[in-house]
Design a protein around this motif. Structure first.
Motif: not given
Length: 420
Positions: A273-283, A308-314
């Motif tokens: 979006y706007q040339g930038q990748p969206l943060v996704h679950l595996w990041n 199980h990684d609550a921060q990555a989920v959020e």
């Protein structure tokens, strides 16, 4: 005289049918068989055994199949239990030309008694038009009549392509339906990786200009990755999306996964979006791994490990609270692709926490699998869920979606009339 009747004999795919055999002997055991020519010229067949009642009548709305390709009471079990004759099961279920009907010959074995059941995906007056404009690739199905008609954009999942069957049936029920491809479609990438979300905004704008929808109503309907996508688009472009229909969706943004460009990798981005990748679950996910999938287990097991990684989920959560319209979620409890039941609960609970002012519905089918499609079609090809549960999910989800759209449109109309 023995007679086999189908009521109605001809109609839309989603119409229920009443199949009866009269003139049998009391308590007679009989076998009904079917044959349907589906996509790629392949015949799909089924058979089941039944016992006539004391009046010599067999009624599939009432009487159970006692043996064969399905058992129990199911008015159209002879359709959903079909398998391709002499070939491995596949999802090629529909005619090559969607404006042509599916015709199923139902026969009483051991006799010359038979009847034909005709199913249309595209009702009388529905038209199909290929769209290759402004970089968009899809098919526009228009209902009969001059309109204006409310509109729906239909998006496929990780298989890519253009979901014409669902669009044709939406059009048959009165919606201008734009089946929009975004990969594995003519002139587009073969992969989901790095798909710009502005493409779909352009599709929304084009459809509004093209069909001038009734009450400016444009819903989004997406399956699997398309279910993730419609929630994402509703949150990014809330003023352009009137309602959201998420079939087996995700509450989170995901990477390319199995549909990724090998050069990008399955852990690379799916959406830009706007040339930038969206943060996704595996990041930067501390618990994510593909061990389950890579050792032949379900993809959903790898998904659960990542959760199980609550921060990555959020970080990957789709901000569904930005959606400005009603939402319906359709999930499966035996989903091998990802935990769509859990994801759908996450979405509905988050909307409730934010006091979402529009209706939110969640239909969950505990024994169904990932492929919740259209009513009264074969379900034997799926690798998760049971065929009977998948058939029930196909039928009940479509009924729910039709009512959801009717209600959403009525609410939209009432709002515009109150606040023109």
């Amino acid at each position: 005289m023995t007679r086999l009747s189908i009521t109605p004999a001809s109609g839309l795919l989603d119409e229920p049918r009443h199949i009866r055999v009269t003139g049998l002997a009391a308590g007679q055991t009989v076998t009904l068989s079917t044959r349907t020519r589906r996509g790629n010229g392949v015949d799909w067949v089924s058979q089941a055994c039944f016992v006539a009642d004391a009046q010599g009548i067999l009624d599939l709305q009432r009487d159970a199949a006692v043996a064969g390709d399905y058992q129990g009471v199911s008015p159209l079990g002879l359709l959903w239990s079909q398998k391709p004759e002499g070939r491995p099961a596949s999802a090629t279920l529909f005619p090559d030309d969607l404006l042509q009907p599916l015709q199923t010959r139902i026969s009483l074995e051991g006799s010359n008694v038979s009847a034909t059941l005709t199913q249309y995906l595209a009702g009388e007056g529905v038209t199909r038009r290929e769209v290759r404009e402004e970089g968009l690739v899809g098919s526009l199905f228009m209902p009969a009549g001059t309109g204006p008609h409310p509109a729906v954009i239909v998006l496929n999942g990780s298989g890519g392509g253009i979901n014409e069957p669902r669009a044709a049936l939406y059009a048959s029920r009165g919606y201008a339906a734009f089946a929009l491809g975004y990969f594995k479609a003519p002139g587009l990438s073969d992969y989901i990786s790095n798909t710009p979300l502005e493409y779909f905004e352009r599709g929304l704008d084009w459809l509004r200009r093209e069909v001038k929808p009734a009450y400016d109503f444009v819903a989004l309907s997406g399956q699997s990755r398309g279910g993730e996508l419609v929630l994402l688009l509703g949150s990014l472009f809330p003023d352009k999306v009137s309602a959201v229909i998420g079939y087996v969706p995700s509450a989170l943004v995901h990477g390319g996964q199995a549909a990724a460009d090998p050069a990008v990798g399955r852990d690379g981005p799916a959406w830009l979006y706007q040339g930038q990748p969206l943060v996704h679950l595996w990041n930067d996910n501390r618990t994510a791994n593909w061990q389950a999938r890579d050792t032949g287990q379900r993809n959903a097991d790898s998904m659960r490990a990542a959760l199980h990684d609550a921060q990555a989920v959020e970080r990957a959560r789709i901000p569904v609270e930005r959606i400005q319209g009603p939402v319906i979620l359709l999930s499966a409890g035996d989903d091998a692709a990802w935990p769509s039941d859990l994801f759908s609960r996450m979405v509905s609970e988050h909307l409730e926490q934010h006091r979402h002012p529009w209706p939110v519905q969640h239909y969950d089918f505990p024994h169904a699998g990932h492929s919740i499609l259209l009513p009264h079609i074969p379900t034997t090809w799926s690798h998760d869920g049971t065929p009977a549960a998948n058939a029930e999910a196909n039928q009940q989800s479509w009924q729910g979606v039709r009512q959801f759209l009717q209600d959403a449109l009525a609410a939209r109309q009432a709002s515009l009339e109150k606040y023109p």
